[in-house]
Design a protein around this motif. Structure first.
Motif, PDB file in Angstrom:
ATOM      1  N   THR A   1      -2.744  -9.583  -0.484  1.00 25.50           N
ATOM      2  CA  THR A   1      -3.223  -8.480  -1.345  1.00 25.50           C
ATOM      3  C   THR A   1      -4.406  -7.763  -0.671  1.00 25.50           C
ATOM      4  OG1 THR A   1      -4.734  -9.983  -2.503  1.00 25.50           O
ATOM      5  CG2 THR A   1      -2.595  -9.614  -3.535  1.00 25.50           C
ATOM      6  N   ARG A   2      -4.496  -7.886   0.663  1.00 21.72           N
ATOM      7  CA  ARG A   2      -5.702  -7.359   1.332  1.00 21.72           C
ATOM      8  C   ARG A   2      -5.922  -5.862   1.134  1.00 21.72           C
ATOM      9  NH1 ARG A   2      -6.242 -10.291   7.184  1.00 21.72           N
ATOM     10  NH2 ARG A   2      -5.314 -12.241   6.524  1.00 21.72           N
ATOM     11  N   CYS A   3      -4.842  -5.077   1.167  1.00 18.35           N
ATOM     12  CA  CYS A   3      -5.023  -3.628   0.999  1.00 18.35           C
ATOM     13  C   CYS A   3      -5.523  -3.317  -0.414  1.00 18.35           C
ATOM     14  CB  CYS A   3      -3.723  -2.871   1.292  1.00 18.35           C
ATOM     15  SG  CYS A   3      -2.314  -3.453   0.365  1.00 18.35           S
ATOM     16  N   ILE A   4      -4.980  -4.060  -1.394  1.00 16.89           N
ATOM     17  CA  ILE A   4      -5.375  -3.837  -2.796  1.00 16.89           C
ATOM     18  C   ILE A   4      -6.861  -4.161  -2.960  1.00 16.89           C
ATOM     19  CG2 ILE A   4      -4.990  -4.689  -5.170  1.00 16.89           C
ATOM     20  CD1 ILE A   4      -2.026  -5.196  -4.252  1.00 16.89           C
TER      21      ILE A   4
ATOM     22  N   CYS B   1      -9.228  -1.468  -1.118  1.00 16.59           N
ATOM     23  CA  CYS B   1      -9.244  -0.061  -1.551  1.00 16.59           C
ATOM     24  C   CYS B   1     -10.520   0.221  -2.341  1.00 16.59           C
ATOM     25  CB  CYS B   1      -8.010   0.250  -2.391  1.00 16.59           C
ATOM     26  SG  CYS B   1      -8.078   1.920  -3.066  1.00 16.59           S
TER      27      CYS B   1
ATOM     28  N   CYS C   1      -7.058   0.958   3.443  1.00 10.04           N
ATOM     29  CA  CYS C   1      -5.941   0.033   3.169  1.00 10.04           C
ATOM     30  C   CYS C   1      -5.206  -0.331   4.452  1.00 10.04           C
ATOM     31  CB  CYS C   1      -4.988   0.600   2.109  1.00 10.04           C
ATOM     32  SG  CYS C   1      -4.431   2.284   2.381  1.00 10.04           S
TER      33      CYS C   1
ATOM     34  N   CYS D   1      -6.933   8.071  -5.162  1.00 15.20           N
ATOM     35  CA  CYS D   1      -6.973   7.806  -3.715  1.00 15.20           C
ATOM     36  C   CYS D   1      -7.966   8.764  -3.030  1.00 15.20           C
ATOM     37  CB  CYS D   1      -5.566   7.979  -3.143  1.00 15.20           C
ATOM     38  SG  CYS D   1      -5.492   7.791  -1.359  1.00 15.20           S
TER      39      CYS D   1
ATOM     40  N   CYS E   1       4.983  -8.326   2.922  1.00 10.93           N
ATOM     41  CA  CYS E   1       3.686  -8.642   2.313  1.00 10.93           C
ATOM     42  C   CYS E   1       3.528 -10.080   1.822  1.00 10.93           C
ATOM     43  CB  CYS E   1       3.426  -7.695   1.146  1.00 10.93           C
ATOM     44  SG  CYS E   1       3.352  -5.971   1.651  1.00 10.93           S
TER      45      CYS E   1
ATOM     46  N   ILE F   1      -4.501   1.084  -5.628  1.00  5.55           N
ATOM     47  CA  ILE F   1      -3.193   0.484  -5.287  1.00  5.55           C
ATOM     48  C   ILE F   1      -2.772  -0.603  -6.269  1.00  5.55           C
ATOM     49  CG2 ILE F   1      -1.873  -0.684  -3.465  1.00  5.55           C
ATOM     50  CD1 ILE F   1      -3.987   0.265  -1.452  1.00  5.55           C
TER      51      ILE F   1
ATOM     52  N   CYS G   1      -4.932  -4.236   6.636  1.00 10.28           N
ATOM     53  CA  CYS G   1      -3.603  -4.865   6.678  1.00 10.28           C
ATOM     54  C   CYS G   1      -3.422  -5.712   7.942  1.00 10.28           C
ATOM     55  CB  CYS G   1      -2.529  -3.776   6.614  1.00 10.28           C
ATOM     56  SG  CYS G   1      -0.858  -4.433   6.691  1.00 10.28           S
TER      57      CYS G   1
ATOM     58  N   GLN H   1      -9.734   1.232  -6.090  1.00  5.04           N
ATOM     59  CA  GLN H   1      -8.682   0.499  -6.839  1.00  5.04           C
ATOM     60  C   GLN H   1      -7.480   1.397  -7.133  1.00  5.04           C
ATOM     61  OE1 GLN H   1     -12.073  -0.013  -8.749  1.00  5.04           O
ATOM     62  NE2 GLN H   1     -12.324  -1.280  -6.933  1.00  5.04           N
TER      63      GLN H   1
ATOM     64  N   HIS I   1       0.826  -1.224   0.000  1.00  3.62           N
ATOM     65  CA  HIS I   1       0.000   0.000   0.000  1.00  3.62           C
ATOM     66  C   HIS I   1       0.854   1.266   0.000  1.00  3.62           C
ATOM     67  CE1 HIS I   1       1.134  -0.387   4.097  1.00  3.62           C
ATOM     68  NE2 HIS I   1      -0.031  -0.636   4.661  1.00  3.62           N
TER      69      HIS I   1
END
Ligand code: B12
Ligand code: SF4
Ligand code: SF4
Length: 364
Positions: free
Chosen positions: A203-206, A209, A254, A224, A199, A214, A258, A212, A164
């Protein structure tokens, strides 16, 4: 290289209550090409300052000639405990009555402004060093200086940068931290960076979001919500509509997603700094839409929150309302929309968006 002075400085930083601290060499970034590519391909939008002073941003010795070391610090501002999300379809109180939707403030901005909280503790340390080591340079930075703060903090051992693009702090504090530095000509002993990618296959933050924004280690800043709600001063791009969830000022989605930023018992060794205790966490959107300059001033918003002008608050509120179900809107909210829609002398985007939302209400 002065090891005794290094140890003394690190101990002073601990005494000043910083959650994380360390020292790195003042060397040029190894990501110059990526930064230039980012500026060309992704673009900085209205944050035009990112395209200025590039040489300084890439190399701290261009920013502070004779710089040899960077003293890096981080304040922890929350433990990241999960909190209620105010979606449009859950805006009923416990007895089932309709209540206005609310909008959330990102957690870094809920208490005192971090620029002042960090600077007020770094300046006296820099002053003491200035007195003792005349002829040397000491430049305190918090956020606004043209330097790559996360990259220096990573090299100084404060944590590792995640997909992120934020620094994930050591001592289990996650990314709920804000950064500051003293760039100096003193030759101090560097701390050890933390090895490894934080990481892996996560891919949790991606996935979390809402816009989209990230790609791994690459932020599409103009997508953002933090950029849109705080930095972007003009009308929002069409595709932003209905996508901002309940974020009124900044966004934490994001970080909330995490695994490194979940509250952990092991993080209790470094308590969040009480200066960041929340004075405003969320706002009733009908209230925000009805604010005048005077009523907003009477809210005594923190310096951080005063960064967004009144029309931006209302724009951000309308974007959240747009994502809610019109059947749940309170009379107060509908009245606020009517007032904005008929404000001939007011902001054109606010007027047109309010009118469009009211058409949903009347079923037209
Ligand atoms: C501009 C800016 C923004 C912009 C752009 C954000 C961004 N990620 O670049 C916007 C307005 C969107 C923003 C949002 C936020 N921000 Co901001 N922001 C900044 C600022 C002022 C400059 C950052 C910058 O130079 N961006 C430009 C891009 C190109 O830089 P970059 O991502 O570093 O790109 C480099 C790396 O990706 C690297 N790279 C490429 N591949 C790889 C691979 C690996 C493994 C590594 C390590 C590096 C790497 O190459 C690039 C060139 O160096 C910094 C303060 C500072 N002076 O550093 C604060 C800062 C990054 N923001 C901060 C915060 C708190 C936030 C928010 C969390 C606020 C919120 N809750 O709303 C969000 C988070 C959004 C997100 N996921 O990043 C903190 C982050 C603290 C932390 N834990 O890391 C900072 C450091 C401010 C501070 N002093 O504490 N921010
Ligand atoms: S702050 Fe919000 S919008 Fe920005 S990258 Fe993180 S989740 Fe996406
Ligand atoms: S959510 Fe997963 S991928 Fe994103 S920064 Fe955290 S560990 Fe890395």
């Amino acid at each position: 290289m002065d090891h005794a002075l290094t140890a003394e400085i690190l101990s002073t930083l601990e005494g000043a209550g910083f959650a994380l601290y360390g020292i790195c060499r003042a060397t040029e970034t190894s990501h110059r090409a990526k930064f230039t590519q980012w500026l060309e391909q992704v673009g900085c939008g209205e944050m035009t300052y990112l395209a200025e002073h590039i040489q300084q941003r890439m190399d701290p010795c261009e920013f502070v000639p004779t710089a040899r070391s960077i003293i890096c610090v981080a304040d922890r501002y929350t433990d990241g405990a999960p909190e209620q999300i105010h979606g449009g379809n859950v805006d009923r109180n416990i007895s089932g009555a309709i209540v206005s939707p609310r909008g959330r403030v990102a957690r870094y901005a809920r208490g005192r402004d971090y620029h002042s909280v960090i600077r007020d503790r770094l300046e006296p340390i820099a002053d003491d060093l200035r007195r003792r080591f005349p002829g040397n340079r000491f430049r305190v930075c918090v956020d606004t200086a043209p330097i790559l703060e996360r990259e220096h903090a990573q090299r100084a051992g404060l944590g590792r940068i995640g997909k992120h693009t934020l620094l994930i702090g050591e001592k289990s504090v996650g990314s709920w931290i804000v950064l500051g530095e003293i760039v100096t000509s003193l030759d101090l002993a560097p701390s050890n960076p933390v090895a490894g990618d934080p990481c892996g296959t996560c891919t949790r933050c991606i996935d979390a979001c809402p816009t989209q924004a990230i790609e791994p280690w690459k932020l599409h800043a103009q997508r953002c919500i933090s950029y849109l709600t705080i930095e972007h001063r003009s009308a929002p791009a069409e595709w932003f509509h209905n996508r901002t969830d309940d974020w009124l000022f900044g966004c934490d989605a994001c970080v909330e997603a995490c695994p490194h930023s979940q509250p952990r018992e092991s993080a209790t060794r470094v308590q969040p700094n009480p200066a960041y205790q929340a004075s405003h966490s969320d706002f009733d959107l009908a209230d925000v839409l009805s604010w005048s300059e005077q009523s907003r001033a009477s809210m005594k918003l923190s310096k951080a929150l005063r960064r967004a002008k009144l029309s931006m608050w209302k724009r951000n509120a309308l974007l959240i309302v747009a994502g809610t179900n019109a059947a749940t809107w309170s009379d107060q909210l509908v009245n606020a929309l009517k007032q904005l829609a008929s404000d001939e002398g007011g902001d054109v985007w606010l007027r047109e968006k309010s009118a469009e939302l009211l058409r949903r209400c009347s079923g037209a």
